[in-house]
Design an enzyme around this catalytic site. Structure first.
Site, PDB file in Angstrom:
ATOM      1  N   CYS A 112      45.126  60.457  76.911  1.00 37.23           N
ATOM      2  CA  CYS A 112      46.591  60.990  76.658  1.00 37.23           C
ATOM      3  C   CYS A 112      46.829  61.550  75.269  1.00 37.23           C
ATOM      4  O   CYS A 112      46.371  62.404  74.901  1.00 37.23           O
ATOM      5  CB  CYS A 112      47.728  59.994  77.064  1.00 37.23           C
ATOM      6  SG  CYS A 112      49.110  60.514  77.552  1.00 37.23           S
ATOM      7  N   HIS A 168      45.763  59.247  82.703  1.00 30.63           N
ATOM      8  CA  HIS A 168      45.572  57.801  82.116  1.00 30.63           C
ATOM      9  C   HIS A 168      44.688  57.056  83.185  1.00 30.63           C
ATOM     10  O   HIS A 168      44.949  56.187  84.030  1.00 30.63           O
ATOM     11  CB  HIS A 168      47.064  57.145  82.215  1.00 30.63           C
ATOM     12  CG  HIS A 168      47.577  57.167  80.827  1.00 30.63           C
ATOM     13  ND1 HIS A 168      47.678  56.539  79.816  1.00 30.63           N
ATOM     14  CD2 HIS A 168      48.733  58.175  80.752  1.00 30.63           C
ATOM     15  CE1 HIS A 168      48.542  57.018  78.991  1.00 30.63           C
ATOM     16  NE2 HIS A 168      49.016  58.070  79.454  1.00 30.63           N
ATOM     17  N   GLU A 187      42.711  54.389  82.727  1.00 36.59           N
ATOM     18  CA  GLU A 187      42.971  53.070  82.690  1.00 36.59           C
ATOM     19  C   GLU A 187      43.677  52.420  83.781  1.00 36.59           C
ATOM     20  O   GLU A 187      43.760  51.174  84.044  1.00 36.59           O
ATOM     21  CB  GLU A 187      43.462  52.620  81.151  1.00 36.59           C
ATOM     22  CG  GLU A 187      44.778  52.751  80.860  1.00 36.59           C
ATOM     23  CD  GLU A 187      45.432  54.114  80.554  1.00 36.59           C
ATOM     24  OE1 GLU A 187      44.421  55.104  80.549  1.00 36.59           O
ATOM     25  OE2 GLU A 187      46.581  54.330  80.159  1.00 36.59           O
TER      26      GLU A 187
END
Ligand code: MN
Length: 262
Positions: free
Chosen positions: A110, A214, A216
């Site tokens: 990001c 993202h 994660e």
């Protein structure tokens, strides 16, 4: 081998009236899941300590967060520019540049992809909704682990190999994106509206992978392709450890074209 130590750049936020420094736990969990030892790097640590910080880690993750100050790429602030953090900009620019000088593997997420592009000489769109008419929504209101737009991936790229696909639906929490791509970066992920969602280093260069979404946030999903991004970073580090040298300034030439990208 010993588990690789992964530095994750953090932020400073105020909660309940107190300044805290840390990072979203999802980054820590994603690195743990892939088999690394996460270490949070606070932006409060001055750039003067960059070399010592990097001595303590094997790989670097640049995390999401504030907008990069457009002064770093020579543009004036756009009215749509969000909050900036000068100390974080300074800390991360120093960490990234020194990490690259050492040939240390870097995964950027990001804000991270934007930071990487700026550090290498590129520029950013400061506010997609006002500067890019016709763009699809990139600031989703849906939950963080919901996928709201696709990304087309270049076949054979580090990105496509890590994800095990040439197309991936992703989450999207950004209002900035890469404008002019920095020299030396390959664009390997693009959204349907043309926004750049993935860049990477050429195969012969030190391992660098950057995504605008993202990954994660899918750490708790059983079979998400996004795990492959963290696993590719860890695999790169394990490959180095089993080779002739750790991540040093000349590892690029020592490893050469034999480096596996997964
Ligand atoms: Mn997006």
């Amino acid at each position: 081998m010993n588990a690789p130590r992964i530095g994750i750049t953090g932020n400073v936020r105020t909660f309940s009236g107190a300044d805290r420094t840390g990072v979203n736990a999802a980054y820590v969990r994603a690195v743990l899941r892939a088999g690394g030892i996460p270490l949070i790097l606070s932006p409060l640590i001055a750039p003067a300590h960059t070399a010592r910080l990097l001595d303590a880690i094997d790989g670097l993750v640049l995390s999401g967060g504030e907008d990069v100050d457009p002064a770093h790429y020579g543009h004036v602030p756009h009215p749509g520019l969000g909050s900036v953090d000068p100390s974080r900009d300074a800390s991360e620019l120093a960490l990234f540049r020194e990490a690259r000088a050492r040939g240390m593997p870097v995964l950027a997420i990001c804000r991270g992809i934007q930071l990487v592009n700026v550090a290498l000489g590129g520029t950013l769109w400061q506010d997609i909704p006002s500067e890019r008419p016709g763009a699809i929504p990139h600031a989703q209101g849906a939950d963080r682990d919901q996928r709201t737009h696709p990304v087309e991936l270049t076949p054979g790229s580090r990105l496509a190999l890590a994800l095990g696909a040439t197309r991936c639906d992703v989450n999207s929490f950004h209002h900035q994106s890469i404008r002019d791509v920095a020299p030396g970066l390959l664009v390997t992920g693009v959204a349907p509206d043309g926004e750049i969602e993935g860049v990477e280093s050429p195969p012969e260069d030190a391992w660098l992978l950057a995504v605008q979404w993202h990954p994660e946030e899918f750490h708790h999903h059983g079979a998400a392709p996004d795990h492959g991004l963290f696993e590719a970073l860890l695999e790169e580090l394990r490959g180095r450890a089993s080779g002739t040298s750790p991540a040093t300034a000349n590892s690029r030439t020592e490893r050469g074209p034999a480096r596996s990208v997964r």
